[in-house]
Design an enzyme around this catalytic site. Structure first.
Site, PDB file in Angstrom:
ATOM      1  N   HIS A  37      -1.774  -4.552 -10.258  1.00 21.76           N
ATOM      2  CA  HIS A  37      -1.943  -3.091 -10.283  1.00 21.76           C
ATOM      3  C   HIS A  37      -1.015  -2.396 -11.292  1.00 21.76           C
ATOM      4  O   HIS A  37      -1.351  -1.363 -11.831  1.00 21.76           O
ATOM      5  CB  HIS A  37      -1.781  -2.489  -8.876  1.00 21.76           C
ATOM      6  N   ASP A  38       0.165  -2.984 -11.526  1.00 16.87           N
ATOM      7  CA  ASP A  38       1.116  -2.341 -12.453  1.00 16.87           C
ATOM      8  C   ASP A  38       1.122  -2.983 -13.837  1.00 16.87           C
ATOM      9  O   ASP A  38       2.074  -2.785 -14.599  1.00 16.87           O
ATOM     10  CB  ASP A  38       2.532  -2.386 -11.861  1.00 16.87           C
ATOM     11  N   LYS A  86       2.248  -1.294 -17.102  1.00 11.25           N
ATOM     12  CA  LYS A  86       3.656  -1.009 -17.446  1.00 11.25           C
ATOM     13  C   LYS A  86       4.072  -1.744 -18.711  1.00 11.25           C
ATOM     14  O   LYS A  86       5.073  -1.402 -19.336  1.00 11.25           O
ATOM     15  CB  LYS A  86       4.574  -1.358 -16.269  1.00 11.25           C
ATOM     16  N   HIS A 143       0.682   4.391 -17.071  1.00  9.19           N
ATOM     17  CA  HIS A 143       0.525   2.949 -16.816  1.00  9.19           C
ATOM     18  C   HIS A 143      -0.760   2.665 -16.030  1.00  9.19           C
ATOM     19  O   HIS A 143      -1.337   1.578 -16.161  1.00  9.19           O
ATOM     20  CB  HIS A 143       1.758   2.349 -16.106  1.00  9.19           C
ATOM     21  N   HIS A 166      -4.306   2.948  -7.951  1.00  6.33           N
ATOM     22  CA  HIS A 166      -3.281   2.737  -6.917  1.00  6.33           C
ATOM     23  C   HIS A 166      -2.334   3.911  -6.731  1.00  6.33           C
ATOM     24  O   HIS A 166      -1.584   3.961  -5.763  1.00  6.33           O
ATOM     25  CB  HIS A 166      -2.512   1.435  -7.151  1.00  6.33           C
ATOM     26  N   ASP A 185       1.322  -1.999  -1.282  1.00  7.13           N
ATOM     27  CA  ASP A 185       2.447  -1.895  -2.225  1.00  7.13           C
ATOM     28  C   ASP A 185       3.570  -1.044  -1.630  1.00  7.13           C
ATOM     29  O   ASP A 185       4.743  -1.404  -1.709  1.00  7.13           O
ATOM     30  CB  ASP A 185       1.948  -1.282  -3.545  1.00  7.13           C
TER      31      ASP A 185
END
Ligand SMILES: [Fe+2]
Ligand SMILES: [Fe+2]
Length: 245
Positions: free
Chosen positions: A63-64, A67, A92, A118, A147
């Site tokens: 999900h990240d 970044k 992001h 998210h 998360d």
């Protein structure tokens, strides 16, 4: 191959992307796979199939991934971000969706939705699109809970892990505003299962550098925890039949 329902090449791609994300982010590999396992568990206890839960397991840790595209001056800035830096940081979500989007593979398609959605909030005050309610893709609503819960339950450099009761209270208090209230209820009802999975995955020795080999072992370790959860829910489903026979 770790899970037979997902193409081996997709598993390798996910693991390699996680290794590259890990190099730029403070979040550990173990956190990423705990989020994957918790997302899979939440999908299962919400009535989704084993196949969907397995896809969630592979999609959620990415999900990240966006970044990667955030400059270190913003990503690693100590202290509060100004408005412009916050806008850069928030990008992001869409960078991740761009990296993963357009795939014909279910798990990668789900991962692009997880990246995009998210940070959406159930009441429509999230970003990047301010979607609300069920307009937020299911995986986005699942990852938001998995998360957040896992992040609250882990030690950070600046604070100790929250106790289970406080983390559960946070999810409960934010159900309907931040989180999907139905998913939040399912999660809280099965929080013992979530805690058992977290404790189990935490047995994996954390290493400073997440190598590809290490990520493979960690992925297999975390997936076996989700598999036990799948077997358990199958056993629960079988019970009424066993009683009636
Ligand atoms: Fe994020
Ligand atoms: Fe996280």
């Amino acid at each position: 191959m770790l899970s037979s329902q997902i193409d081996e090449n997709v598993q390798e791609l996910v693991l390699r992307l996680l290794v590259s994300t890990h190099a730029s982010d403070e979040d550990t590999g173990i956190h990423m796979f705990r989020v994957g396992a918790l997302a899979g568990m939440l999908a299962l206890v919400s009535g989704c199939t084993n196949e969907f839960a397995t896809s969630c397991f592979w999609a959620a840790p990415l999900h990240d991934v966006g970044k990667i595209g955030i400059p270190d001056a913003v990503l690693k800035k100590p202290g509060a971000l100004n408005d412009n830096e916050r806008r850069i940081m928030q990008s992001h979500a869409l960078i991740g969706a761009r990296i993963l989007g357009g795939s014909g593979h279910h798990a990668l398609h789900l991962a692009s939705q997880a990246a995009a959605a998210h940070h959406e909030r159930f009441d429509g005050t999230g970003y990047p699109l301010a979607l609300s309610g069920e307009a937020i893709p299911l995986i986005g609503r699942i990852v938001a809970i998995a998360d957040c819960y896992d992040a609250l339950r882990m030690d950070r450099v600046y604070r100790k892990a929250w106790p289970t009761s406080a983390a559960v209270a946070f999810i409960s208090e934010n159900a309907g505003t931040h989180f999907d209230p139905v998913l939040a209820r399912f999660f809280i009802e099965r929080v013992k299962l979530a805690e058992a999975m977290i404790a189990e995955i935490n047995q994996f020795p954390e290493s400073q550098e997440l190598s590809f080999k290490n990520a493979c072992m960690l992925g297999a370790f975390a997936y076996s925890s989700l598999q036990r959860c799948m077997n358990e829910s199958e056993a629960i489903e079988l019970e009424p039949q066993a009683l009636s026979s």
